[in-house]
Motif scaffolding. Sequence first.
Motif, short mmCIF file in Angstrom:
data_model
loop_
_atom_site.label_atom_id
_atom_site.label_comp_id
_atom_site.label_asym_id
_atom_site.label_seq_id
_atom_site.Cartn_x
_atom_site.Cartn_y
_atom_site.Cartn_z
N MET A 253 46.34 53.36 -48.50
CA MET A 253 47.74 53.13 -48.82
C MET A 253 47.93 51.94 -49.76
O MET A 253 48.86 51.92 -50.57
CB MET A 253 48.54 52.92 -47.53
N MET A 254 47.05 50.97 -49.66
CA MET A 254 47.09 49.84 -50.59
C MET A 254 46.90 50.33 -52.02
O MET A 254 47.64 49.96 -52.95
CB MET A 254 46.00 48.83 -50.21
N ARG A 255 45.91 51.18 -52.23
CA ARG A 255 45.65 51.73 -53.57
C ARG A 255 46.82 52.58 -54.04
O ARG A 255 47.20 52.54 -55.22
CB ARG A 255 44.37 52.56 -53.56
N TYR A 256 47.41 53.33 -53.12
CA TYR A 256 48.50 54.24 -53.45
C TYR A 256 49.73 53.49 -53.96
O TYR A 256 50.29 53.83 -55.01
CB TYR A 256 48.84 55.05 -52.20
N VAL A 257 50.16 52.46 -53.25
CA VAL A 257 51.34 51.70 -53.66
C VAL A 257 51.02 50.80 -54.84
O VAL A 257 51.85 50.62 -55.75
CB VAL A 257 51.89 50.88 -52.47
N ASP A 258 49.82 50.23 -54.86
CA ASP A 258 49.44 49.34 -55.96
C ASP A 258 49.41 50.08 -57.29
O ASP A 258 49.80 49.52 -58.33
CB ASP A 258 48.07 48.73 -55.66
N ALA A 259 48.99 51.34 -57.27
CA ALA A 259 48.98 52.14 -58.49
C ALA A 259 50.39 52.29 -59.05
O ALA A 259 50.61 52.21 -60.26
CB ALA A 259 48.37 53.52 -58.22
N PHE A 260 51.35 52.48 -58.15
CA PHE A 260 52.75 52.62 -58.58
C PHE A 260 53.26 51.31 -59.21
O PHE A 260 53.92 51.34 -60.25
CB PHE A 260 53.61 52.99 -57.37
N VAL A 261 52.96 50.20 -58.60
CA VAL A 261 53.44 48.90 -59.10
C VAL A 261 52.85 48.62 -60.49
O VAL A 261 53.56 48.12 -61.38
CB VAL A 261 53.07 47.77 -58.12
N LYS A 262 51.61 48.96 -60.69
CA LYS A 262 50.95 48.63 -61.95
C LYS A 262 51.42 49.49 -63.12
O LYS A 262 51.23 49.11 -64.28
CB LYS A 262 49.44 48.75 -61.78
N VAL A 263 52.01 50.66 -62.81
CA VAL A 263 52.48 51.52 -63.90
C VAL A 263 53.57 50.83 -64.73
O VAL A 263 53.75 51.12 -65.91
CB VAL A 263 53.01 52.87 -63.33
N PHE A 264 54.27 49.90 -64.12
CA PHE A 264 55.32 49.17 -64.83
C PHE A 264 54.78 48.48 -66.09
O PHE A 264 55.50 48.33 -67.09
CB PHE A 264 55.95 48.12 -63.90
N TYR A 265 53.52 48.09 -66.06
CA TYR A 265 52.94 47.37 -67.20
C TYR A 265 52.51 48.31 -68.33
O TYR A 265 52.14 47.85 -69.41
CB TYR A 265 51.71 46.57 -66.74
N PHE A 266 52.55 49.61 -68.10
CA PHE A 266 52.07 50.57 -69.10
C PHE A 266 53.05 50.66 -70.27
O PHE A 266 54.25 50.43 -70.12
CB PHE A 266 51.94 51.97 -68.49
#
Length: 340
Positions: A276-289
């Motif tokens: 779940m850490m990877r799952y939510v962290d992936a969402f947060v990092k998309v903002f930088y794309f």
Amino acid sequence: DAVSPLPQEGRDFLQTQEFIRSSRKRLENIVNLDKFETSDGAIGPASPRSKNELSSCARRLEKETAAAYSCFFVAILIDVASTMFNVERDHPSDEQPLWADLKDMATSIEKSKETSCTGNEESLVMYAEAAISIVPNLVTQATRLATVNSISGKDVIFQIICCGRVWEGHNMQEQSNSYVDDLCERSAFLWGYMSSSTRLSPPALQYTWDQLVRSAFLLLLEGFSKVPNCSTEGRSLMSMDLATLFHGLIPETVQAEVVDDYPSISPPPNACREEMMRYVDAFVKVFYFPNQDIIDWITVNWGEYHLDHSLSLITSKSAGSKDKRFMLHGKKSVFGIYNQ
């Protein structure tokens, strides 16, 4: 919404939804489920350290999860009964029933044989197959709803949204937000209470904890997606909150948190914390794309996130850059992806 089925799970859950609707219709003349009385009243303590309120929430969580797991026993009984019925139908016993000498009973049985029972038999088989097939999804969803209520899900999301100025600020924060510490404390207390009460069997207890951890991370994802405007520093703070939750749910940390109240309990299992850490962290990092990369990411991962989650990536990014063209084009693209 935080624990509702994902788009990729939608088809599997349709059968469960239909079974629930038909079951409610059958029971509508027997009991009004809309007026179902809750076991312990309202949930949502004012403070995570209010032990009486937390104990009440923990007891309710135990009751609700135990009720969910009882569906497995019902499915087993339906399966056995259906199997025995089919065996008896195909290979009838030579023994006479105990009521064979009662003329009235015998007459009614003969009449029922004369009027073919094929339709009823097929109906029983169809009901048994439907009930057995939906139980895993039903138990999972019921357990998730119970766990998200036990950790006061609505209040957590509200607190995340209320951090508005912090998310929009341009100063790097040194500490995570206080709502994460409260969530970790609350989760630890629920584990301490349930593991010490021994009302749930070990497999049921482990499954409940797994769903509780999953619900905690999903609440952060839901809350983050409802933040309308977020700076780069705000996203960094989201990552810090996420890391705090990850470390706060480490088994040894959970055990240490409640050792004074429950000194003899064992630490919880690792559960799905890393996943779940990877799952939510992936969402947060998309903002930088870059803009187009956000659309490409949503195209690939849309089935794993809700529509509102993906739309928030577009609107939040557009609000930060004040790019109205990207907002209009991005929202249209996202709707197209989810309606395909």
